[in-house]
Design an enzyme around this catalytic site. Structure first.
Site, short mmCIF file in Angstrom:
data_model
loop_
_atom_site.label_atom_id
_atom_site.label_comp_id
_atom_site.label_asym_id
_atom_site.label_seq_id
_atom_site.Cartn_x
_atom_site.Cartn_y
_atom_site.Cartn_z
N GLY A 124 46.25 52.24 25.24
CA GLY A 124 46.04 53.08 26.18
C GLY A 124 44.92 53.48 25.79
N CYS A 131 46.85 67.49 16.62
CA CYS A 131 48.17 66.45 15.74
C CYS A 131 48.10 65.84 15.05
CB CYS A 131 49.80 66.92 16.36
SG CYS A 131 50.41 68.87 16.74
#
Length: 425
Positions: free
Chosen positions: A254, A261
């Site tokens: 994607g 994070c």
């Protein structure tokens, strides 16, 4: 029942406080921000996380959860102190540990008996050791204490479930007393509990997140080859994932990863390794592949609608992932800046993150925000699926095609059914 104080009510701290309270412990939440604490005292969550506000309200009603801006009250009122303050990343990739150091010094000045100080923030290896040294240096009362490391593995959008039903709990300690106290805190959870030394616990966190980011960048790299040769990257990922040594998790190609994070931890782990003379170029390339995903989407738009200047592009999704309002390091921000520089007009939709995106991007006359994905796409030259919100699967594609200037979708999450999109024109 333990008495716990959580120092810092950001994302990790707030979830940690609410979930420990649900496990039956008394919890005090501390933060320096008056407005945030007043909001929490009303049982309102300053962040969007499914189920979190319900837990806050329940804890307040039961009288087993309180919030304060007085750190001395928080320290003296608890036996276990979870340090959940921010560790922002500097330009060189290193974590800024000034807040951690300041909390350690404050804890030392208010020790009134044995305390277990637990490092919960994501920090470089050896941070717990430095915390212990700092507390010992400023500990005027002579009270006993121990330091532990207990990294979090919470996914935004499913953090409550991750805490209450974890794959594993990692506990870094130096002595048996700290070990037993930590195990008692988590006695209500049935899962693997790995007890290790402080340094090992600290590395497990960075190593885990960096490996997951590496998997995402790997399948994104493979997807570029699939595009060129006409292969189906979704089927490639499926075939890979059927191998139990690989698994299908985090093999979704994607527009790239984002959030608080992965980007930060990949760069920090790389810097930690370099500081110790170890070559982590693999993680450097992981980060660069992720950054290049925006270029891939931009090229696809240019191939489809040619010149971007003056074109209207609808963003379906602004958060870095569904079920959160977090746009930190979100692909939407990086893509928006590139398209705006090209002179494009952006129409954004997101069920939760419009306000946080608008704040992060800043005021811009070329960007508007809309209540539905259909409204954002009306009159647009192209739609980019940026976040795979489930609501997008309910959009009437046939009707949508008739409202767009050109019925063009770049699915940055491989979220929609491509056959249904083609059938709708």
């Amino acid at each position: 029942m333990a008495k716990i104080s959580v120092l810092g009510t950001g994302y990790v701290g707030l979830v940690t406080a609410a979930c420990f309270n649900r496990l039956g412990h008394e919890v005090i939440g501390y933060d320096v921000l008056d407005d945030k604490i007043e909001t929490l005292k009303r049982g309102e969550s300053p962040i969007y996380e499914p189920g979190l506000e319900d837990l806050l309200k329940q804890g307040l009603e039961d009288g087993t959860m309180t919030f304060t801006t007085d750190m001395e009250t928080a320290i003296r009122g608890s036996d276990v102190l979870f340090v959940c303050v921010g560790t922002p990343q500097g330009q060189d990739g290193r974590a800024d540990l000034s807040q951690v150091e300041a909390v350690a010094r404050t804890i030392a000045s208010h020790l009134d008996g044995f305390k277990l100080i637990v490092e919960k923030s994501t920090v470089p290896v050896k941070t717990a050791q430095r915390m212990r040294e700092t507390i010992a240096r400023y500990n005027k009362s002579g009270s006993g204490f121990a330091v532990a490391s207990n990294p979090e593995f919470l996914r935004e959008g499913s953090a409550i479930g991750d805490f209450m039903n974890p794959d594993r709990i990692v506990i870094g300690v130096e002595d048996d007393r700290a070990r037993e106290m930590m195990l008692d805190l988590y006695s209500g959870l049935d899962c693997a509990k790995l007890v290790v030394d402080l340094e090992t616990a600290e590395i497990i966190k960075h190593a885990s997140n960096s490996f997951l980011a590496l998997k995402i960048s790997y399948i994104n790299m493979v997807s570029e080859l699939c595009d060129v040769v006409g292969a189906d990257v979704e089927k490639v990922a499926e075939g890979m994932g059927l191998d139990e040594r690989i698994s299908a998790s985090f093999l979704r190609a994607g527009i790239g990863y984002g959030g608080s994070c992965f980007p930060k931890d990949v760069r920090a782990f790389q810097r930690i390794a370099e500081d110790h003379g170890v070559n982590f170029d693999l993680l450097r390339e992981t980060d660069e592949i992720n950054n290049r995903r925006i270029d891939v989407v931009t090229r696809k738009l240019q191939d489809l609608i040619w010149v971007l200047r003056g074109k209207t592009i609808a963003f379906w999704g602004l958060a870095f992932k569904p079920d959160t309002d977090d746009v930190r390091e979100a692909p939407s921000l990086r893509l928006a800046k590139v398209l705006l520089d090209e002179g494009a007009i952006i129409r954004g939709w997101d069920p939760e993150a419009q306000e946080t995106f608008q704040y992060a991007l800043g005021p811009n006359d070329q960007v508007t925000y809309h209540d539905t994905p259909e409204a954002a796409a009306a009159g647009a030259d192209a739609v980019v699926v940026v976040t795979d919100w489930p609501q997008l699967l309910d959009v009437d594609l046939v009707q949508l095609a008739g409202t767009m200037a050109t019925p063009t979708i770049v699915d940055g999450r491989n979220h929609l059914d491509p056959d249904a999109c083609r059938a709708a024109g």
